[in-house]
Motif scaffolding. Sequence first.
Motif, PDB file in Angstrom:
ATOM      1  N   UNK A   1       0.848  -1.107  -0.170  1.00 44.97           N
ATOM      2  CA  UNK A   1       0.008  -0.127   0.097  1.00 44.97           C
ATOM      3  C   UNK A   1       0.974   1.278   0.008  1.00 44.97           C
ATOM      4  N   UNK A   2       1.809   1.161   0.822  1.00 43.89           N
ATOM      5  CA  UNK A   2       2.914   2.560   0.849  1.00 43.89           C
ATOM      6  C   UNK A   2       3.503   2.680  -0.435  1.00 43.89           C
ATOM      7  N   UNK A   3       4.149   2.185  -1.138  1.00 43.58           N
ATOM      8  CA  UNK A   3       4.738   1.933  -2.442  1.00 43.58           C
ATOM      9  C   UNK A   3       3.481   2.507  -3.341  1.00 43.58           C
TER      10      UNK A   3
ATOM     11  N   UNK B   1     -15.107   2.708  -0.427  1.00 44.07           N
ATOM     12  CA  UNK B   1     -15.715   2.013   0.581  1.00 44.07           C
ATOM     13  C   UNK B   1     -15.084   0.857   1.260  1.00 44.07           C
ATOM     14  N   UNK B   2     -13.889   0.978   0.982  1.00 39.40           N
ATOM     15  CA  UNK B   2     -12.881  -0.103   1.537  1.00 39.40           C
ATOM     16  C   UNK B   2     -11.467   0.340   1.660  1.00 39.40           C
ATOM     17  N   UNK B   3     -10.625  -0.378   2.646  1.00 41.73           N
ATOM     18  CA  UNK B   3      -9.097   0.232   2.427  1.00 41.73           C
ATOM     19  C   UNK B   3      -8.504  -0.379   1.411  1.00 41.73           C
ATOM     20  N   UNK B   4      -7.247   0.395   1.116  1.00 42.06           N
ATOM     21  CA  UNK B   4      -6.568  -0.259  -0.088  1.00 42.06           C
ATOM     22  C   UNK B   4      -6.027  -1.797   0.063  1.00 42.06           C
ATOM     23  N   UNK B   5      -5.702  -2.079   1.419  1.00 40.99           N
ATOM     24  CA  UNK B   5      -5.402  -3.353   1.721  1.00 40.99           C
ATOM     25  C   UNK B   5      -6.719  -4.267   1.490  1.00 40.99           C
ATOM     26  N   UNK B   6      -7.859  -3.996   2.012  1.00 40.86           N
ATOM     27  CA  UNK B   6      -9.131  -4.786   1.747  1.00 40.86           C
ATOM     28  C   UNK B   6      -9.354  -4.837   0.315  1.00 40.86           C
ATOM     29  N   UNK B   7      -9.063  -4.137  -0.368  1.00 43.49           N
ATOM     30  CA  UNK B   7      -9.355  -4.003  -1.730  1.00 43.49           C
ATOM     31  C   UNK B   7      -8.183  -4.976  -2.534  1.00 43.49           C
TER      32      UNK B   7
ATOM     33  N   UNK C   1       2.724   6.206  -2.996  1.00 49.04           N
ATOM     34  CA  UNK C   1       3.817   7.253  -3.684  1.00 49.04           C
ATOM     35  C   UNK C   1       3.911   7.114  -4.981  1.00 49.04           C
ATOM     36  N   UNK C   2       3.751   5.906  -5.590  1.00 50.56           N
ATOM     37  CA  UNK C   2       3.980   5.758  -7.137  1.00 50.56           C
ATOM     38  C   UNK C   2       2.857   6.504  -7.718  1.00 50.56           C
ATOM     39  N   UNK C   3       1.526   6.890  -7.183  1.00 47.41           N
ATOM     40  CA  UNK C   3       0.523   7.631  -7.938  1.00 47.41           C
ATOM     41  C   UNK C   3       0.360   8.910  -7.251  1.00 47.41           C
ATOM     42  N   UNK C   4       1.377   9.459  -6.723  1.00 52.04           N
ATOM     43  CA  UNK C   4       1.359  10.751  -6.309  1.00 52.04           C
ATOM     44  C   UNK C   4       0.972  11.428  -4.985  1.00 52.04           C
ATOM     45  N   UNK C   5       0.649  10.413  -4.110  1.00 57.03           N
ATOM     46  CA  UNK C   5       0.324  10.828  -2.693  1.00 57.03           C
ATOM     47  C   UNK C   5       1.555  10.952  -1.896  1.00 57.03           C
ATOM     48  N   UNK C   6       1.669  11.986  -0.988  1.00 48.87           N
ATOM     49  CA  UNK C   6       2.898  11.948  -0.414  1.00 48.87           C
ATOM     50  C   UNK C   6       2.726  11.514   1.135  1.00 48.87           C
ATOM     51  N   UNK C   7       1.550  10.965   1.452  1.00 53.51           N
ATOM     52  CA  UNK C   7       1.163  10.416   2.812  1.00 53.51           C
ATOM     53  C   UNK C   7       0.479   9.083   2.600  1.00 53.51           C
ATOM     54  N   UNK C   8       0.848   7.964   3.180  1.00 53.86           N
ATOM     55  CA  UNK C   8       0.177   6.683   3.229  1.00 53.86           C
ATOM     56  C   UNK C   8      -1.151   6.890   3.893  1.00 53.86           C
ATOM     57  N   UNK C   9      -1.272   7.693   4.938  1.00 54.01           N
ATOM     58  CA  UNK C   9      -2.567   7.670   5.774  1.00 54.01           C
ATOM     59  C   UNK C   9      -3.469   8.326   4.890  1.00 54.01           C
ATOM     60  N   UNK C  10      -2.927   9.447   4.323  1.00 55.97           N
ATOM     61  CA  UNK C  10      -4.131  10.379   3.360  1.00 55.97           C
ATOM     62  C   UNK C  10      -4.522   9.326   2.283  1.00 55.97           C
TER      63      UNK C  10
ATOM     64  N   UNK D   1      -5.005   6.192   2.157  1.00 56.13           N
ATOM     65  CA  UNK D   1      -5.832   5.084   2.935  1.00 56.13           C
ATOM     66  C   UNK D   1      -7.093   6.109   3.190  1.00 56.13           C
ATOM     67  N   UNK D   2      -7.293   6.985   3.491  1.00 51.12           N
ATOM     68  CA  UNK D   2      -8.403   7.714   3.957  1.00 51.12           C
ATOM     69  C   UNK D   2      -9.055   8.203   2.605  1.00 51.12           C
ATOM     70  N   UNK D   3      -8.423   8.691   1.616  1.00 49.65           N
ATOM     71  CA  UNK D   3      -9.251   9.118   0.424  1.00 49.65           C
ATOM     72  C   UNK D   3      -9.542   7.782  -0.354  1.00 49.65           C
ATOM     73  N   UNK D   4      -8.848   6.741  -0.304  1.00 48.38           N
ATOM     74  CA  UNK D   4      -9.317   5.418  -1.045  1.00 48.38           C
ATOM     75  C   UNK D   4     -10.694   4.861  -0.257  1.00 48.38           C
ATOM     76  N   UNK D   5     -10.445   5.060   1.000  1.00 46.50           N
ATOM     77  CA  UNK D   5     -11.969   4.398   1.906  1.00 46.50           C
ATOM     78  C   UNK D   5     -13.023   5.391   1.643  1.00 46.50           C
ATOM     79  N   UNK D   6     -12.777   6.453   1.208  1.00 48.30           N
ATOM     80  CA  UNK D   6     -14.113   7.253   1.147  1.00 48.30           C
ATOM     81  C   UNK D   6     -14.549   7.213  -0.347  1.00 48.30           C
TER      82      UNK D   6
END
Length: 298
Positions: A258-260, A282-288, A263-272, A274-279
């Motif tokens: 998830x972290x890699x 409707x699931x986390x990147x890891x769940x996806x 950053x590969x798609x332009x996010x500079x924070x993993x937590x950010x 994950x938050x945007x992905x969930x919204x």
Amino acid sequence: MQIKDFMIDQNLKELTEHRTVVLPVACYETTINQNINGYIPLHWHNELQFVLVRKGEAFFQINEEKITVREGEGLFINSSCLHMAKEKGDSGCVYICLNVSPSFVLSQELFTTFVRPYIQATNLPYLHLVPKELWANNILDSIMRINQLIKENPPYYEIDISVHLTFIWKNLIINGVQLEYEQKEVLKNQRMKQMLNWIHTHYAEKILLDDIARAGGLSRSECCRYFKRFLKKTAMHYVTDYRIQKSLLLLQQSESNVTDVAYQVGFNSTSYYIDKFRKSMNMTPLAYKKYKKSDLSL
């Protein structure tokens, strides 16, 4: 054949080859929620597109306009118009999608008079095909027939398809639309595509609103108005959504984490991310990632 992850270039132009072996025509059934994004993302192509909704209903957006298309209804989407589709509710929307090269609709001798003016008109991004209108019902019937012909491949089916396309086009133009040609509309669409192109080229980098506006030759405020009009969201919201869209295929790679991917798609924070992905999903990147892994193993 369902296209679940059609490819688009950096201009949002769809790269799918819209043709059978012989004809510059493609016809396939699409289940919207089976697309990798859960919807049909914004794109465009040179081909004319005809849609017939066979089940459920969907929101279609064509350029700046949004329309609901119900079961039994359809759409004509003009050449080079930006468009996308989302299922309405949980209707399980399925539609027939017929894409046709404009040059194949009528013979070369008739093209200049009866086709070119319509694909160049700035007031004809789409037509809503409602069965109660005879001309529209004729088009919807021919879409169904072409779909059957391509599936069954009877002798001389290519000629039958050509006949149906001529019939479709005749019914479309007898609808009586008064064609308009406004250069400012052409320029507006070009600027929107230029800004989207810039985002799709630079999404993995740091992006500022000024960068996007500059790509379209606009001020910051005008850039914001363009995105609100066309996409019903801010420019930076679109950037975030596009980055999430690009991350979906990366997450399906077995060696990715998830972290890699963030950053590969332009996010500079993993937590950010994950938050945007969930919204969005409707699931986390890891769940996806786990969901797709189990889906592929079936």
